[in-house]
Design an enzyme around this catalytic site. Sequence first.
Site, short mmCIF file in Angstrom:
data_model
loop_
_atom_site.label_atom_id
_atom_site.label_comp_id
_atom_site.label_asym_id
_atom_site.label_seq_id
_atom_site.Cartn_x
_atom_site.Cartn_y
_atom_site.Cartn_z
N CYS A 131 -13.03 -8.50 -2.74
CA CYS A 131 -14.24 -8.05 -2.06
C CYS A 131 -14.23 -6.52 -1.95
O CYS A 131 -14.89 -5.96 -1.07
CB CYS A 131 -14.35 -8.68 -0.67
SG CYS A 131 -14.63 -10.46 -0.67
N ALA A 132 -13.48 -5.86 -2.83
CA ALA A 132 -13.34 -4.41 -2.76
C ALA A 132 -14.19 -3.74 -3.83
O ALA A 132 -15.32 -3.32 -3.57
CB ALA A 132 -11.86 -4.02 -2.89
N ARG A 133 -13.67 -3.64 -5.07
CA ARG A 133 -14.41 -3.09 -6.19
C ARG A 133 -14.07 -3.89 -7.44
O ARG A 133 -12.90 -4.22 -7.69
CB ARG A 133 -14.08 -1.60 -6.41
CG ARG A 133 -14.77 -0.67 -5.43
CD ARG A 133 -16.29 -0.68 -5.61
NE ARG A 133 -17.00 0.22 -4.70
CZ ARG A 133 -17.49 -0.13 -3.54
NH1 ARG A 133 -17.30 -1.37 -3.08
NH2 ARG A 133 -18.16 0.74 -2.80
N ASP A 190 -16.74 -10.98 -4.82
CA ASP A 190 -17.99 -10.44 -4.28
C ASP A 190 -18.41 -9.19 -5.03
O ASP A 190 -19.52 -8.70 -4.83
CB ASP A 190 -17.81 -10.12 -2.79
CG ASP A 190 -19.09 -9.61 -2.15
OD1 ASP A 190 -20.12 -10.32 -2.24
OD2 ASP A 190 -19.08 -8.51 -1.57
N HIS A 209 -22.15 -8.98 -4.00
CA HIS A 209 -21.74 -7.75 -3.30
C HIS A 209 -22.32 -7.72 -1.88
O HIS A 209 -23.00 -6.77 -1.48
CB HIS A 209 -22.18 -6.51 -4.08
CG HIS A 209 -21.34 -5.30 -3.78
ND1 HIS A 209 -20.98 -4.39 -4.73
CD2 HIS A 209 -20.78 -4.85 -2.61
CE1 HIS A 209 -20.24 -3.43 -4.18
NE2 HIS A 209 -20.11 -3.69 -2.89
N GLY A 248 -19.99 -6.29 2.80
CA GLY A 248 -20.20 -5.26 3.80
C GLY A 248 -21.56 -5.28 4.45
O GLY A 248 -21.94 -4.31 5.12
N ALA A 249 -22.29 -6.37 4.29
CA ALA A 249 -23.68 -6.41 4.78
C ALA A 249 -23.82 -7.34 5.96
O ALA A 249 -23.77 -8.56 5.81
CB ALA A 249 -24.61 -6.85 3.65
N GLU A 276 -22.54 -4.84 -12.28
CA GLU A 276 -23.33 -5.57 -11.29
C GLU A 276 -24.82 -5.46 -11.59
O GLU A 276 -25.33 -4.33 -11.69
CB GLU A 276 -23.03 -5.04 -9.88
CG GLU A 276 -21.57 -5.26 -9.49
CD GLU A 276 -21.26 -4.89 -8.04
OE1 GLU A 276 -22.13 -4.33 -7.36
OE2 GLU A 276 -20.14 -5.18 -7.60
N ASP A 284 0.86 -1.18 0.00
CA ASP A 284 0.00 0.00 0.00
C ASP A 284 0.90 1.23 0.00
O ASP A 284 1.44 1.61 1.04
CB ASP A 284 -0.92 0.01 1.22
CG ASP A 284 -2.00 1.09 1.13
OD1 ASP A 284 -1.75 2.11 0.46
OD2 ASP A 284 -3.08 0.91 1.73
#
Length: 338
Positions: free
Chosen positions: A254-256, A280, A304, A307-308, A285, A195
Amino acid sequence: MRILAAGDHFVAPDLFARELAAEIGAQHHVERLRLPWPLTPFGPVAEVDEASGDEDTMLAALDGAQVCVTQMGPVTRRILDGAPDLRLVVIGRGGPVNVNLDAAKERGVQVCNAPGRNAAATAEYTVGMMLAAMRRIPETSAALAAGRWAGEYYTYDNCGPGLDGANVGLVGCGAVGSRVARALTALGARVRVYDPYADERVLRASGEPVADLDALLRGSDVVSLHARLTPETRGLLGARELALLPDGAVVVNCARGALLDEDALCEALESGRLAAAGLDVFAVEPPPPHSRLRSAPRLVMTPHLAGANTSVAHNAARIAAAEVGRFLRGEPLAHRVA
């Protein structure tokens, strides 16, 4: 003070309203609007992204409102022009991509977000996605549900690798990536992180910092994406980057969706170079009917959902309500982005 709580089927308008009442009392009028997300996928609305609903509906609901609390409602230039009383917009999510920040600044409208509200949920899901893809959990569950005892998945060639002792490369070490790193370390993985924007102390606390993406990929049995989508990161993992991974590696996103070249991923899975992948998120989408992803081997896909969970919805509403409380009391806003 008139406040619009533009919720949806995840962070419901009533949930926003309850948290607002707990924070600021019942003397302020809270108008409720329910937007169609996630039953209808988010998408672009005018010049903003990842939004739910339409400009006309938002304009009508914002009539006379000084504050808007939402998660996915579009806040476009046209909406800001048509809501002259608006002074504060609070977005109950990590990135305010559904707000035209330049237009908000021009009109003196303050904008806040809710950083970290789903970091723990996304981190949990990411590790679950890794395990599901690596250990063939969806395939074996489907076989058993269909009445077949899939004993072949206990053979060496089919049982899949594990995380204990694996070299896991994380691309991005923010609120989600750092939590994933802690969980993986507890499971015995060797974590390496890339990063270029993270503080060196955060990187070292999460794993072994790697200064070069190519070097990270060459040494990763598993690579997981945790970067924000920007012009710089769009297509971050393409055919060239995937070819750097060792044979039998696993890719998780699982990001974008647009961080990853989906055609290149399918080719790597179809050729057998990659052992598995878990997605995800997707460039489009939901993925269109003709997408190669739908027939790619050893690919776990979910719609997606990382985050739920119910805690996230409450977190988002509480963080948003706290910002409204600070605004009304004349205190500095904690998460102001514009």
